[in-house]
Design a protein around this motif. Sequence first.
Motif, PDB file in Angstrom:
ATOM      1  N   ASP A 142       8.561  -6.893  -7.942  1.00  0.00           N
ATOM      2  CA  ASP A 142       8.867  -5.206  -8.154  1.00  0.00           C
ATOM      3  C   ASP A 142       7.626  -4.562  -8.551  1.00  0.00           C
ATOM      4  OD1 ASP A 142       9.356  -7.665  -9.935  1.00  0.00           O
ATOM      5  OD2 ASP A 142       9.590  -6.028 -11.449  1.00  0.00           O
ATOM      6  N   LEU A 143       6.872  -5.748  -8.400  1.00  0.00           N
ATOM      7  CA  LEU A 143       5.535  -4.719  -8.409  1.00  0.00           C
ATOM      8  C   LEU A 143       4.525  -4.481  -7.576  1.00  0.00           C
ATOM      9  CD1 LEU A 143       4.557  -7.483 -11.908  1.00  0.00           C
ATOM     10  CD2 LEU A 143       5.539  -5.196 -12.490  1.00  0.00           C
ATOM     11  N   PRO A 144       3.962  -3.622  -7.553  1.00  0.00           N
ATOM     12  CA  PRO A 144       3.453  -3.003  -6.224  1.00  0.00           C
ATOM     13  C   PRO A 144       1.354  -3.835  -6.215  1.00  0.00           C
ATOM     14  CG  PRO A 144       3.012  -1.388  -7.702  1.00  0.00           C
ATOM     15  CD  PRO A 144       4.155  -2.451  -8.788  1.00  0.00           C
ATOM     16  N   GLN A 145       1.232  -4.348  -7.341  1.00  0.00           N
ATOM     17  CA  GLN A 145      -0.275  -5.147  -7.599  1.00  0.00           C
ATOM     18  C   GLN A 145       0.440  -6.594  -8.290  1.00  0.00           C
ATOM     19  OE1 GLN A 145      -4.278  -3.344  -7.965  1.00  0.00           O
ATOM     20  NE2 GLN A 145      -3.930  -3.795  -9.958  1.00  0.00           N
ATOM     21  N   LEU A 146      -0.479  -7.084  -7.884  1.00  0.00           N
ATOM     22  CA  LEU A 146      -0.026  -8.636  -8.618  1.00  0.00           C
ATOM     23  C   LEU A 146      -1.732  -9.177  -8.817  1.00  0.00           C
ATOM     24  CD1 LEU A 146       2.402 -10.175  -9.933  1.00  0.00           C
ATOM     25  CD2 LEU A 146       1.067 -12.207  -8.126  1.00  0.00           C
ATOM     26  N   CYS A 192      10.481  -3.499  10.877  1.00  0.00           N
ATOM     27  CA  CYS A 192       8.389  -3.871  10.149  1.00  0.00           C
ATOM     28  C   CYS A 192       8.067  -2.921  10.007  1.00  0.00           C
ATOM     29  CB  CYS A 192       7.735  -4.850  11.041  1.00  0.00           C
ATOM     30  SG  CYS A 192       6.804  -5.852  10.261  1.00  0.00           S
ATOM     31  N   GLU A 193       7.033  -2.188   9.336  1.00  0.00           N
ATOM     32  CA  GLU A 193       6.471  -1.332   9.508  1.00  0.00           C
ATOM     33  C   GLU A 193       5.099  -2.590  10.141  1.00  0.00           C
ATOM     34  OE1 GLU A 193       4.163   1.422   9.600  1.00  0.00           O
ATOM     35  OE2 GLU A 193       6.312   1.427   8.508  1.00  0.00           O
ATOM     36  N   PRO A 194       4.693  -1.520  11.007  1.00  0.00           N
ATOM     37  CA  PRO A 194       4.079  -2.272  11.749  1.00  0.00           C
ATOM     38  C   PRO A 194       1.986  -1.784  11.318  1.00  0.00           C
ATOM     39  CG  PRO A 194       4.234  -0.443  13.324  1.00  0.00           C
ATOM     40  CD  PRO A 194       5.133  -0.639  11.879  1.00  0.00           C
ATOM     41  N   SER A 195       1.806  -1.439  10.012  1.00  0.00           N
ATOM     42  CA  SER A 195       0.349  -1.489  10.122  1.00  0.00           C
ATOM     43  C   SER A 195      -0.176  -2.239   9.072  1.00  0.00           C
ATOM     44  CB  SER A 195      -0.135   0.516   9.235  1.00  0.00           C
ATOM     45  OG  SER A 195       1.100   0.786   8.399  1.00  0.00           O
ATOM     46  N   TYR A 196       0.848  -2.646   7.728  1.00  0.00           N
ATOM     47  CA  TYR A 196       1.034  -3.591   7.074  1.00  0.00           C
ATOM     48  C   TYR A 196       0.510  -4.810   7.453  1.00  0.00           C
ATOM     49  CZ  TYR A 196       4.020  -0.347   4.362  1.00  0.00           C
ATOM     50  OH  TYR A 196       4.426   1.050   3.504  1.00  0.00           O
ATOM     51  N   THR A 197      -0.273  -5.292   5.594  1.00  0.00           N
ATOM     52  CA  THR A 197      -0.739  -6.597   6.034  1.00  0.00           C
ATOM     53  C   THR A 197      -0.368  -7.537   6.148  1.00  0.00           C
ATOM     54  OG1 THR A 197      -2.479  -5.618   5.363  1.00  0.00           O
ATOM     55  CG2 THR A 197      -2.127  -8.233   5.038  1.00  0.00           C
ATOM     56  N   ALA A 198       0.115  -8.378   7.130  1.00  0.00           N
ATOM     57  CA  ALA A 198       1.353  -9.799   7.578  1.00  0.00           C
ATOM     58  C   ALA A 198      -0.562 -10.717   6.409  1.00  0.00           C
ATOM     59  CB  ALA A 198       0.787  -9.771   8.838  1.00  0.00           C
ATOM     60  N   ASP A 199       0.389 -10.569   4.704  1.00  0.00           N
ATOM     61  CA  ASP A 199      -0.103 -11.450   4.385  1.00  0.00           C
ATOM     62  C   ASP A 199      -0.408 -13.432   4.294  1.00  0.00           C
ATOM     63  OD1 ASP A 199      -1.684 -12.548   2.484  1.00  0.00           O
ATOM     64  OD2 ASP A 199      -1.769 -10.888   1.492  1.00  0.00           O
ATOM     65  N   THR A 208       8.683  -5.004   5.685  1.00  0.00           N
ATOM     66  CA  THR A 208       8.721  -3.176   5.405  1.00  0.00           C
ATOM     67  C   THR A 208       8.136  -2.827   3.876  1.00  0.00           C
ATOM     68  OG1 THR A 208      10.813  -3.572   4.439  1.00  0.00           O
ATOM     69  CG2 THR A 208      10.695  -3.191   6.774  1.00  0.00           C
ATOM     70  N   LYS A 209       7.480  -3.504   3.154  1.00  0.00           N
ATOM     71  CA  LYS A 209       6.549  -3.188   1.838  1.00  0.00           C
ATOM     72  C   LYS A 209       5.186  -4.251   2.106  1.00  0.00           C
ATOM     73  CE  LYS A 209      10.916  -2.873  -0.761  1.00  0.00           C
ATOM     74  NZ  LYS A 209      11.886  -3.041   0.111  1.00  0.00           N
ATOM     75  N   GLU A 210       4.421  -3.313   0.885  1.00  0.00           N
ATOM     76  CA  GLU A 210       3.397  -4.154   1.013  1.00  0.00           C
ATOM     77  C   GLU A 210       3.178  -3.846  -0.665  1.00  0.00           C
ATOM     78  OE1 GLU A 210      -0.861  -3.539   3.565  1.00  0.00           O
ATOM     79  OE2 GLU A 210       0.397  -1.967   3.279  1.00  0.00           O
ATOM     80  N   TRP A 211       1.982  -5.037  -0.614  1.00  0.00           N
ATOM     81  CA  TRP A 211       1.537  -5.005  -1.604  1.00  0.00           C
ATOM     82  C   TRP A 211       0.104  -5.478  -2.093  1.00  0.00           C
ATOM     83  CZ3 TRP A 211       6.465  -7.835   0.147  1.00  0.00           C
ATOM     84  CH2 TRP A 211       7.494  -6.938  -0.460  1.00  0.00           C
TER      85      TRP A 211
END
Length: 515
Positions: free
Chosen positions: A160-164, A268-275, A397-400
């Motif tokens: 639920d947090l955009p930054q950890l 999928c959002e292709p530009s998001y980071t695959a962490d 589909t989300k990015e953190w």
Amino acid sequence: MAQSVPDFFKGKNVFITGGTGFVGKSLVEKLLRSCPEVNSIYLLLRQKKGLSTEERLRELCTNKLFDLLRQQNPEFCKKLRLVAGDITMDGLGLSDKDREELSEKCHIVFHSAACVRFDQKLKDALIMNTTGTLRVLTLAETMKNLEVFVHVSTAYCRCDLPQLCERLYPAVHSPRRLLQLLEWMDDDTFAYLEPKLIASEPNTYSYTKAVTEDLVDEFSSKFPIAIARPSIVTAAWKEPIPGWVDNLNGPTGLLIGSGKGVIRTMHCEPSYTADAVAVDVVANACILIAYVTAQDKPKETQFYNLTLSKVIKISWDQIIKLGEKWVNEYPYSMVLWYPGGTIKSYWVSHQLCLLLTHLLPAYLVDSLLFLLGKKTFMVNLQKRISHGLGILQYYTTKEWHFRNENYRSLQQRVSKEDNETFYTDMSTLDPDEYLKYYVLGTREFVCKESPDTLPRARRLHRIRFFADRIVKFLFLLLVFWFLYSYRDVFSSSVGMLDSALKSLPPLTSVRAEDS
């Protein structure tokens, strides 16, 4: 001069839970190979799938992951000590003898046992991930020589947090109260409450991991504790076998499913980071975390986000394209159809493709199998795949953003030699080469396809390529034929629609009447 990492583990006794899991195996292998003078590694094992604890230990020792270690030290298994038990049982199900031995001799604990299923029932996930951790912590409390306790969590413990950041985030619900509920609440009531309890998280896995971190932190005043939070854990990067992987979780299942022609669309959002972090890097980081924490003896829990933030940027689009490249170069033997498909940024287009390329072909195949008197399976398979994609798409589909200063600082806390041995810096990773070995690893270790099968697989792959193109051509031909054959119907329908629209009053006159 500071003590080296191998010297720190020299003569030490290590207790590991989850030692037969993906991260656990890699951790055991790395400790035995790079810290050869470690005294003993105690592995908590339970009976599983009809295998006794002794049989499971033998199975572990014969795993291909240990081939390099076996060459260096054929007697390595003598350092592995079997501890029969179960994390879901009271007192871990330990015998009095094993409990006493661990209490007297153990110096370091790595707790990596967990239920990693995202769709596990909350009650079962709490029993495994939270109650199980409490039992391990309670055991650790009795260890007279304990120097450090390392708990393996996840970077996605607070989705639920955009930054950890690398600190404790108090759980939404008290872990102690949840454990009290487990004692008296029936399964149906717990299942009813589940959606409300985990509302802040996408699944029971991340929810229980967040709750468990709170529980672990309660013991920080009793012995040094560190929590390792890896992001998505993927195949080995360098050691002991590039590309080694032993499960279908996350990107691995996606890679195999698409390579076998079963998965043809992905939201999928292709530009998001695959962490994603390689499993050998996670194992190295856990070892360094134990070393650093034992040296520092902190009075507060230390947190390490094992993530790619500020290390290397790899997008989902890059991963998928490279995966497609190497799957075509090293195809699987048992394939349903020629690999293909695309990623979809929009949910609606993904659902449409899911219907056209997954479900409809599945019903067609099952219908043919039914008519031939064969057992049907495709519809159920595609439903399971769709369910899995639905779970995975939350993360694609989300990015953190993960703060990982503590993790990156590990390199400065050890010598150059230890940095080379226990590498944690993934900035030099070549995504193209990594995906190549990843695909080869899935072939050999997950699909159990030896390299000898590759020539035949390539021949069949070429046949499937032409078959795929022919079918697509025939399908387009059928569409054009249909449109041409019914052109008069379409023409009259368009004409009727045009006439109907022209008969409508102008929009301005309607507004004038309303006023």
